[in-house]
Scaffold this active site. Structure first.
Site, mmCIF file in Angstrom:
data_model
loop_
_atom_site.group_PDB
_atom_site.id
_atom_site.type_symbol
_atom_site.label_atom_id
_atom_site.label_comp_id
_atom_site.label_asym_id
_atom_site.label_seq_id
_atom_site.Cartn_x
_atom_site.Cartn_y
_atom_site.Cartn_z
ATOM 1 N N GLY A 156 14.404 -37.455 -8.959
ATOM 2 C CA GLY A 156 15.442 -37.585 -7.930
ATOM 3 C C GLY A 156 16.801 -37.455 -8.598
ATOM 4 O O GLY A 156 16.925 -36.891 -9.693
ATOM 5 N N ARG A 157 17.813 -38.036 -7.964
ATOM 6 C CA ARG A 157 19.176 -37.897 -8.477
ATOM 7 C C ARG A 157 19.322 -38.447 -9.893
ATOM 8 O O ARG A 157 19.940 -37.833 -10.754
ATOM 9 C CB ARG A 157 20.161 -38.631 -7.541
ATOM 10 N N ILE A 158 18.732 -39.626 -10.138
ATOM 11 C CA ILE A 158 18.893 -40.247 -11.467
ATOM 12 C C ILE A 158 18.090 -39.463 -12.519
ATOM 13 O O ILE A 158 18.569 -39.211 -13.626
ATOM 14 C CB ILE A 158 18.493 -41.739 -11.425
ATOM 15 N N ARG A 179 6.852 -35.684 -7.017
ATOM 16 C CA ARG A 179 6.052 -35.391 -5.824
ATOM 17 C C ARG A 179 6.207 -33.925 -5.423
ATOM 18 O O ARG A 179 5.270 -33.265 -5.059
ATOM 19 C CB ARG A 179 6.488 -36.281 -4.654
ATOM 20 N N ILE A 238 13.060 -47.494 -16.290
ATOM 21 C CA ILE A 238 14.222 -48.030 -15.567
ATOM 22 C C ILE A 238 13.959 -47.954 -14.056
ATOM 23 O O ILE A 238 14.894 -48.048 -13.266
ATOM 24 C CB ILE A 238 15.539 -47.284 -15.904
ATOM 25 N N ALA A 239 12.682 -47.767 -13.678
ATOM 26 C CA ALA A 239 12.365 -47.546 -12.261
ATOM 27 C C ALA A 239 12.162 -48.884 -11.544
ATOM 28 O O ALA A 239 13.099 -49.421 -10.930
ATOM 29 C CB ALA A 239 11.139 -46.656 -12.143
ATOM 30 N N ARG A 240 10.973 -49.423 -11.624
ATOM 31 C CA ARG A 240 10.649 -50.706 -11.010
ATOM 32 C C ARG A 240 9.495 -51.331 -11.763
ATOM 33 O O ARG A 240 8.629 -50.614 -12.269
ATOM 34 C CB ARG A 240 10.187 -50.534 -9.556
ATOM 35 N N GLU A 269 9.192 -59.807 -12.408
ATOM 36 C CA GLU A 269 10.466 -60.247 -12.985
ATOM 37 C C GLU A 269 11.123 -61.272 -12.069
ATOM 38 O O GLU A 269 10.935 -61.211 -10.857
ATOM 39 C CB GLU A 269 11.392 -59.036 -13.230
ATOM 40 N N HIS A 287 17.018 -55.891 -16.123
ATOM 41 C CA HIS A 287 17.276 -55.122 -14.893
ATOM 42 C C HIS A 287 18.792 -54.885 -14.699
ATOM 43 O O HIS A 287 19.379 -55.330 -13.712
ATOM 44 C CB HIS A 287 16.681 -55.851 -13.672
ATOM 45 N N ILE A 288 19.372 -54.185 -15.682
ATOM 46 C CA ILE A 288 20.838 -53.995 -15.668
ATOM 47 C C ILE A 288 21.235 -52.520 -15.685
ATOM 48 O O ILE A 288 22.386 -52.199 -16.012
ATOM 49 C CB ILE A 288 21.504 -54.724 -16.868
#
Ligand code: GLV
Length: 323
Positions: A156-158, A179, A238-240, A269, A287-288
């Site tokens: 995606g964008r990131i 996807r 860095i996703a989830r 977390e 998560h920063i």
């Protein structure tokens, strides 16, 4: 005219609070304590709007107990704390904060990947512990970033912003899996090549995860995926939390199946798997990834503008659901 009622569920910036107080009857969680579900329902009861973060889960129970709720504005680009299907079924608008955090988050993803590859945290701990007695040739030698192969899962964008950093700034070969494949124009801008997930895992030197969380994405990276990676490869998430099976990752790091990992997000977390704290070759951050002052302020402002626009014009700026 009566102002609509709004629960601001976590602490925000004073300037954003002042703006919201102008438009809404505000109930503000100044203490910044994370509400239990029970308290969240109690606070949200009778209110038309909520400003939330990833720590507030808006699910069927909350929606059932708060039928007057019309909009929840999340201060985050991810919105897996929302049960979007239930919100849509009840005509509750859900919004997120895309775009404003893309570059800051990509900077952090790249930095975490570099810290992981070049063993920055591990060597700093060694130094702080007073263990550095002499310089030696192979001390904390890591993996090169420049000229290596960057693998991105979730384009995606990131993901695209990270790809550009790698391709244009660090002369990396960029491969990705998503996807859907990007258009030719976007692929060229990112100098990125679409590959299967298996090829991505087997080929890349540095794997960066930037895909959104969904139940289908749970443990996208588990034991079998880690086994496919090169022993010299690194993994950055860095996703989830939940996209990586953290227990399997600990085993893979201990067994040398991959060289190192950088994690900004964790299963359960902030209570992370305690084993992670005992593994040396992992860089851990709380998560920063989007946390620059400017970007966090822009995220809170966009969430506020979503709420204001929804009540003033009948339309939010960045809704994630439609009916
Ligand atoms: C942070 O994790 C976000 O989704 O913005």
């Amino acid at each position: 005219m009566n102002k609509p009622s709004l629960l601001i569920a976590r602490q925000i910036y004073p300037e954003v609070l002042a703006k919201l107080e102008h438009h809404f009857q505000v109930d503000y969680n100044e203490s910044d304590e994370v509400y239990s579900k029970e308290i969240l329902i109690q606070k949200l009861s009778g209110k038309q709007a909520a400003m939330t973060t990833g720590t507030e889960r808006i699910d069927e129970d909350v929606l059932l107990a708060c039928p007057q709720l019309k909009i929840c504005a999340n201060i985050a680009v991810g919105y897996n704390n929302f049960d979007v299907a239930s919100m849509t079924a009840r005509k509750v608008t859900a919004t997120n904060t895309p775009d404003v955090l893309t570059e800051t988050t990509a900077d952090f993803g790249f930095a975490l990947m570099m810290a992981t590859a070049r063993r920055i945290a591990e060597s700093e701990h060694f130094l702080r512990q007073g263990l550095w007695k002499k310089w030696s040739l192979d001390m904390f030698s890591g993996t090169d970033v420049s000229g290596s192969t960057l693998g991105i899962l979730g384009m995606g964008r990131i993901g695209q912003a990270i790809a550009k950093r790698g391709a244009h700034g660090f002369n990396m070969r960029v491969i990705y899996h998503n996807r859907s494949q990007l258009s030719d124009t976007l692929e060229q801008a990112c100098k990125a090549q679409y590959v299967s997930k298996e090829e991505l895992l087997k080929t890349c030197d540095h794997l960066v995860l930037v895909l959104p969380y969904s139940p289908q994405a749970h443990h996208t990276i588990g034991e079998s995926e880690l086994k496919m990676m090169k022993p010299s490869a690194t993994l950055t998430n860095i996703a989830r939390g939940g996209i990586v099976d953290d227990a399997a990752l600990v085993r893979a790091l201990r067994a040398g199946q991959i060289a190192a990992a950088g994690l900004d997000v964790f299963e359960n977390e902030p209570q992370l798997n305690p084993e992670l704290l005992t593994v040396p070759n992992v860089v851990l951050t709380p998560h920063i990834a989007s946390a620059s002052r400017k970007t966090r302020l822009a995220m809170a402002e966009l969430a506020a503008e979503n709420l204001i626009s929804f009540f003033a014009k009948g339309q939010a700026l960045t809704p994630v659901n439609h009916w």
